[in-house]
Design a protein around this motif. Structure first.
Motif, PDB file in Angstrom:
ATOM      1  N   ASN A  62      34.354  42.987  41.772  1.00  0.00           N
ATOM      2  CA  ASN A  62      34.367  44.238  41.007  1.00  0.00           C
ATOM      3  C   ASN A  62      35.441  44.274  39.917  1.00  0.00           C
ATOM      4  O   ASN A  62      35.507  45.239  39.153  1.00  0.00           O
ATOM      5  CB  ASN A  62      34.530  45.444  41.938  1.00  0.00           C
ATOM      6  CG  ASN A  62      35.829  45.419  42.726  1.00  0.00           C
ATOM      7  OD1 ASN A  62      36.788  44.738  42.347  1.00  0.00           O
ATOM      8  ND2 ASN A  62      35.877  46.160  43.833  1.00  0.00           N
ATOM      9  N   GLY A  63      36.289  43.282  39.838  1.00  0.00           N
ATOM     10  CA  GLY A  63      37.281  43.227  38.778  1.00  0.00           C
ATOM     11  C   GLY A  63      38.547  44.009  39.053  1.00  0.00           C
ATOM     12  O   GLY A  63      39.451  44.043  38.207  1.00  0.00           O
ATOM     13  N   ASP A  64      38.674  44.642  40.225  1.00  0.00           N
ATOM     14  CA  ASP A  64      39.882  45.422  40.533  1.00  0.00           C
ATOM     15  C   ASP A  64      41.141  44.555  40.521  1.00  0.00           C
ATOM     16  O   ASP A  64      42.220  45.037  40.168  1.00  0.00           O
ATOM     17  CB  ASP A  64      39.747  46.097  41.900  1.00  0.00           C
ATOM     18  CG  ASP A  64      38.795  47.280  41.883  1.00  0.00           C
ATOM     19  OD1 ASP A  64      38.319  47.646  40.791  1.00  0.00           O
ATOM     20  OD2 ASP A  64      38.520  47.836  42.976  1.00  0.00           O
ATOM     21  N   HIS A  65      41.017  43.315  40.933  1.00  0.00           N
ATOM     22  CA  HIS A  65      42.187  42.455  41.093  1.00  0.00           C
ATOM     23  C   HIS A  65      42.256  41.356  40.035  1.00  0.00           C
ATOM     24  O   HIS A  65      43.304  40.716  39.883  1.00  0.00           O
ATOM     25  CB  HIS A  65      42.188  41.839  42.491  1.00  0.00           C
ATOM     26  CG  HIS A  65      42.083  42.858  43.585  1.00  0.00           C
ATOM     27  ND1 HIS A  65      43.136  43.665  43.940  1.00  0.00           N
ATOM     28  CD2 HIS A  65      41.026  43.232  44.357  1.00  0.00           C
ATOM     29  CE1 HIS A  65      42.743  44.492  44.912  1.00  0.00           C
ATOM     30  NE2 HIS A  65      41.476  44.244  45.179  1.00  0.00           N
ATOM     31  N   ASP A  67      34.957  40.684  36.612  1.00  0.00           N
ATOM     32  CA  ASP A  67      34.156  41.852  36.993  1.00  0.00           C
ATOM     33  C   ASP A  67      32.663  41.521  36.873  1.00  0.00           C
ATOM     34  O   ASP A  67      32.197  41.069  35.830  1.00  0.00           O
ATOM     35  CB  ASP A  67      34.503  43.035  36.080  1.00  0.00           C
ATOM     36  CG  ASP A  67      33.801  44.321  36.491  1.00  0.00           C
ATOM     37  OD1 ASP A  67      33.376  44.426  37.660  1.00  0.00           O
ATOM     38  OD2 ASP A  67      33.686  45.221  35.642  1.00  0.00           O
ATOM     39  N   GLY A  68      31.936  41.730  37.956  1.00  0.00           N
ATOM     40  CA  GLY A  68      30.499  41.497  37.966  1.00  0.00           C
ATOM     41  C   GLY A  68      30.066  40.089  38.306  1.00  0.00           C
ATOM     42  O   GLY A  68      28.860  39.813  38.381  1.00  0.00           O
TER      43      GLY A  68
END
Length: 213
Positions: free
Chosen positions: A158-161, A166-167
Motif C-alpha cells: 500500500n505504500g505506507d512504508h 504503492d500498488g
C-alpha cells in the motif's frame, strides 16, 4: 516410506529449530521418515539424491560450493524442494545457483511486522483448494522473483512504508520446476507461532506434499 531431510540453522530470529520441529511433525503425520540436520554439510551428502523432499530452514548464512552444487543436482534429478519465509527465500545470499532453483530471493520487508492481506490467485490448484483470501500479520516480503514461477497467492503493497511501491502486487506462494524436481515456496512464517494460522499451515503442508516425489 518416503524420506525427507530438514536442514535448519542460520539467523535465530526466524526460530529455525522450532520451525523445523513443526515441519517434521507435519511430514511425519503424512508418513514420511524425517531426518533433521543443523549444518549445511548435510547438503553435500550424495545420498540426498535418493530423498523424496528437502526442506531448507537456514536464513542468510554461507553454503559451500560443493554443498550447493550437490543440492541443485539432487533437485534437478527429481528430489522435491520446499520451504517458507527467510528459511528458504533468504538463505545463502551469495549462492545464485540456489536462488535460481528457488525462483526468488527476499530483498525487503517495508514496515517490518505489519497487517496485510493475502490474495489467493491459484484457486483451482489443489494446494489452495477451499482457501479464501485472508488477513495476515507478519513481515510482508518484497522479493525478486522468477517470471516462470506458477504463482498461487499474492499480496499488494500500500505504500505506507515505501511510497514508491504503492500498488505493487507481489507473489507470496509459488510452485515451479527445476529440472525434474518440484519446488514450492511460501513467504509466510516469520516465527514458528505463525503456523497457528490455519491457512498458512495448510498451504505449507500441501505445498510440501506436492513438491515431494
Amino acid at each position: 516410506m518416503r524420506e525427507a531431510l530438514i536442514v535448519w540453522g542460520g539467523w535465530s530470529g526466524h526460530e529455525p529449530e522450532q520451525g523445523a520441529r513443526v515441519i517434521a511433525g507435519m511430514l511425519e503425520e503424512e508418513g514420511f521418515d524425517v531426518r533433521l540436520e543443523n549444518s549445511t554439510a548435510a547438503f553435500a551428502d550424495p545420498a540426498i539424491a535418493d530423498l523424496s523432499l528437502i526442506v531448507p530452514i537456514f536464513t542468510m548464512s554461507k553454503i559451500e560450493k560443493e554443498e550447493v552444487a550437490n543440492l541443485t543436482r539432487a533437485v534437478e534429478g527429481g528430489v522435491g524442494l520446499g520451504g517458507y519465509h527467510g528459511g528458504m527465500g533468504d538463505a545463502f545470499r551469495e549462492a545464485v545457483d540456489y536462488q535460481f532453483m528457488c525462483g526468488g530471493q527476499w530483498v525487503a520487508h517495508p514496515g517490518n511486522i505489519i497487517d496485510y492481506r493475502v490474495n489467493i490467485t491459484g484457486r483451482d490448484d489443489p494446494i489452495m483448494a477451499g482457501i479464501d483470501d485472508f488477513d495476515y500479520r507478519s513481515e510482508q516480503y518484497y522479493l525478486h522473483v522468477d517470471p516462470s514461477n506458477e504463482v498461487l497467492a499474492t499480496t499488494t503493497f500500500n505504500g505506507d512504508h515505501a511510497p514508491w511501491i504503492d500498488g505493487v502486487v507481489m507473489p507470496v506462494v509459488w510452485k515451479r520446476r527445476h529440472g525434474k524436481g518440484r519446488v514450492f515456496y511460501s513467504s509466510l512464517g516469520h516465527v514458528a507461532s505463525e503456523f497457528d494460522v490455519p491457512e498458512m499451515r495448510t498451504i505449507v503442508r500441501r505445498g510440501l506434499l506436492w513438491a515431494a516425489r
